[in-house]
Design a protein around this motif. Structure first.
Motif, PDB file in Angstrom:
ATOM      1  N   ALA A   1       0.843  -1.213   0.000  1.00  0.00           N
ATOM      2  CA  ALA A   1       0.000   0.000   0.000  1.00  0.00           C
ATOM      3  C   ALA A   1       0.870   1.251   0.000  1.00  0.00           C
ATOM      4  CB  ALA A   1      -0.927  -0.014   1.212  1.00  0.00           C
ATOM      5  N   ARG A   2       1.947   1.238   0.807  1.00  0.00           N
ATOM      6  CA  ARG A   2       2.825   2.412   0.851  1.00  0.00           C
ATOM      7  C   ARG A   2       3.546   2.599  -0.486  1.00  0.00           C
ATOM      8  NH1 ARG A   2       6.185   0.704   5.768  1.00  0.00           N
ATOM      9  NH2 ARG A   2       7.539   2.476   5.271  1.00  0.00           N
ATOM     10  N   TYR A   3       3.888   1.491  -1.136  1.00  0.00           N
ATOM     11  CA  TYR A   3       4.537   1.581  -2.443  1.00  0.00           C
ATOM     12  C   TYR A   3       3.620   2.263  -3.464  1.00  0.00           C
ATOM     13  CZ  TYR A   3       6.413   0.172  -6.937  1.00  0.00           C
ATOM     14  OH  TYR A   3       6.885   0.191  -8.223  1.00  0.00           O
ATOM     15  N   VAL A   4       2.383   1.797  -3.537  1.00  0.00           N
ATOM     16  CA  VAL A   4       1.443   2.336  -4.525  1.00  0.00           C
ATOM     17  C   VAL A   4       1.146   3.811  -4.225  1.00  0.00           C
ATOM     18  CG1 VAL A   4      -0.916   2.127  -5.422  1.00  0.00           C
ATOM     19  CG2 VAL A   4       0.498   0.081  -5.131  1.00  0.00           C
ATOM     20  N   GLU A   5       0.995   4.138  -2.930  1.00  0.00           N
ATOM     21  CA  GLU A   5       0.788   5.546  -2.553  1.00  0.00           C
ATOM     22  C   GLU A   5       2.043   6.379  -2.856  1.00  0.00           C
ATOM     23  OE1 GLU A   5      -0.184   5.258   1.575  1.00  0.00           O
ATOM     24  OE2 GLU A   5      -2.074   4.229   1.143  1.00  0.00           O
ATOM     25  N   GLY A   6       3.205   5.785  -2.628  1.00  0.00           N
ATOM     26  CA  GLY A   6       4.466   6.501  -2.837  1.00  0.00           C
ATOM     27  C   GLY A   6       4.662   6.904  -4.289  1.00  0.00           C
ATOM     28  N   LEU A   7       4.221   6.044  -5.213  1.00  0.00           N
ATOM     29  CA  LEU A   7       4.333   6.390  -6.634  1.00  0.00           C
ATOM     30  C   LEU A   7       3.585   7.689  -6.912  1.00  0.00           C
ATOM     31  CD1 LEU A   7       3.763   2.929  -8.349  1.00  0.00           C
ATOM     32  CD2 LEU A   7       5.940   4.112  -8.022  1.00  0.00           C
ATOM     33  N   ALA A   8       2.417   7.832  -6.272  1.00  0.00           N
ATOM     34  CA  ALA A   8       1.597   9.022  -6.514  1.00  0.00           C
ATOM     35  C   ALA A   8       2.155  10.246  -5.802  1.00  0.00           C
ATOM     36  CB  ALA A   8       0.160   8.758  -6.063  1.00  0.00           C
ATOM     37  N   SER A   9       2.791  10.028  -4.651  1.00  0.00           N
ATOM     38  CA  SER A   9       3.305  11.177  -3.897  1.00  0.00           C
ATOM     39  C   SER A   9       4.524  11.779  -4.589  1.00  0.00           C
ATOM     40  CB  SER A   9       3.644  10.780  -2.462  1.00  0.00           C
ATOM     41  OG  SER A   9       4.823  10.012  -2.435  1.00  0.00           O
TER      42      SER A   9
END
Lengths: 124, 124
Positions: free
Chosen positions: A12-20
Motif C-alpha cells: 500500500a505504501r509503495y502504490v501511494e508513494g508512486l503518486a506522492s
C-alpha cells in the motif's frame, strides 16, 4: 518471513508513494541489494542507487494510483493496480500486475512488473 | 519467445480448462519439465505427472472461472482470475493472481499462484 499484514502495508505504501512523487521515499521501501525489473524482460536494475534513479521519473510526472487487488503468499505478494499519468497530450492509464518478494524486515528484495506498451491507453 | 497473442490464448485456455474439469487437458498446456507452485510457498511440483496429479482435484469439484485481467511481458504473463467452487456446504470464491512463463512453443514452463486461505470467501 514477514507477517502478511506487513507485506500488505508495504504494498500500500509503495502504490501511494508512486503518486506522492518522492523517488527516495519509494526507493527506501527496498532492501539495499534489491532488484527491479519493470517491465519484465526489459533488464534488471540492482541496488538502491539504480532503484532510486529508476524512480526519479515519478518525480517528473503527476500520477494517481489505485490499488485494485493484493494477494500475499509466503514471502511474496502479487498486486494489480492502476496508474493514471498526466502527460502534455492528455492522461494515460495502465493497470500493471507487480510481483514483489520481501525480507524479514519487510523490505522489498525484488520487484517485477508485468505490463506492456499495448496495455497503456488514454484515460477515460 | 512466443507472441503475446499466443501467451494470451494459453492463459485463456488454462482458465477455461480449470472449469471444464479435465486434468489431462490442463496439464497438456505445460511443458514436460515444467514446475508448478500453488500457492507460492507451498512447495514445487515438477514434471507432467506431478502436474497432472495436482490438477486431478479439478476433476472432483465443480468450478466456474472468470479471467479478470492478463498482463504479458516478455516470455511471461501475470493474470488475475476468479474461481468459484461448489462445495457441499455452499460455494466459495477466490481470486488468485498467477504468474506463468512460456517456452518457444507457447507451453507453460512454470506457474506460480499467489493467494492464501484468507483470500477464500463464501460466494456472493
Amino acid at each position: 518471513m514477514p507477517e502478511p499484514s506487513v507485506i500488505r502495508d508495504v504494498v500500500a505504501r509503495y502504490v501511494e508513494g508512486l503518486a506522492s512523487g518522492n523517488a527516495a521515499d519509494v526507493a527506501a521501501l527496498y532492501a539495499p541489494e534489491a532488484t527491479l525489473e519493470d517491465p519484465v524482460g526489459s533488464g534488471v536494475h540492482r541496488g538502491r542507487d539504480a532503484i532510486t534513479a529508476f524512480y526519479a521519473d515519478v518525480e517528473r510526472v503527476r500520477m494517481r494510483t489505485d490499488l485494485l487487488a493484493v494477494r500475499v503468499a509466503g514471502d511474496s505478494a502479487a498486486f494489480h493496480f492502476r496508474v493514471r499519468t498526466e502527460l502534455p497530450d492528455g492522461a494515460v492509464e495502465v493497470e500493471p500486475i507487480d510481483v514483489m518478494t520481501f525480507d524479514e524486515d519487510g523490505r522489498i528484495t525484488s520487484m517485477r512488473a508485468f505490463w506492456s506498451p499495448e496495455d497503456v491507453h488514454p484515460a477515460a
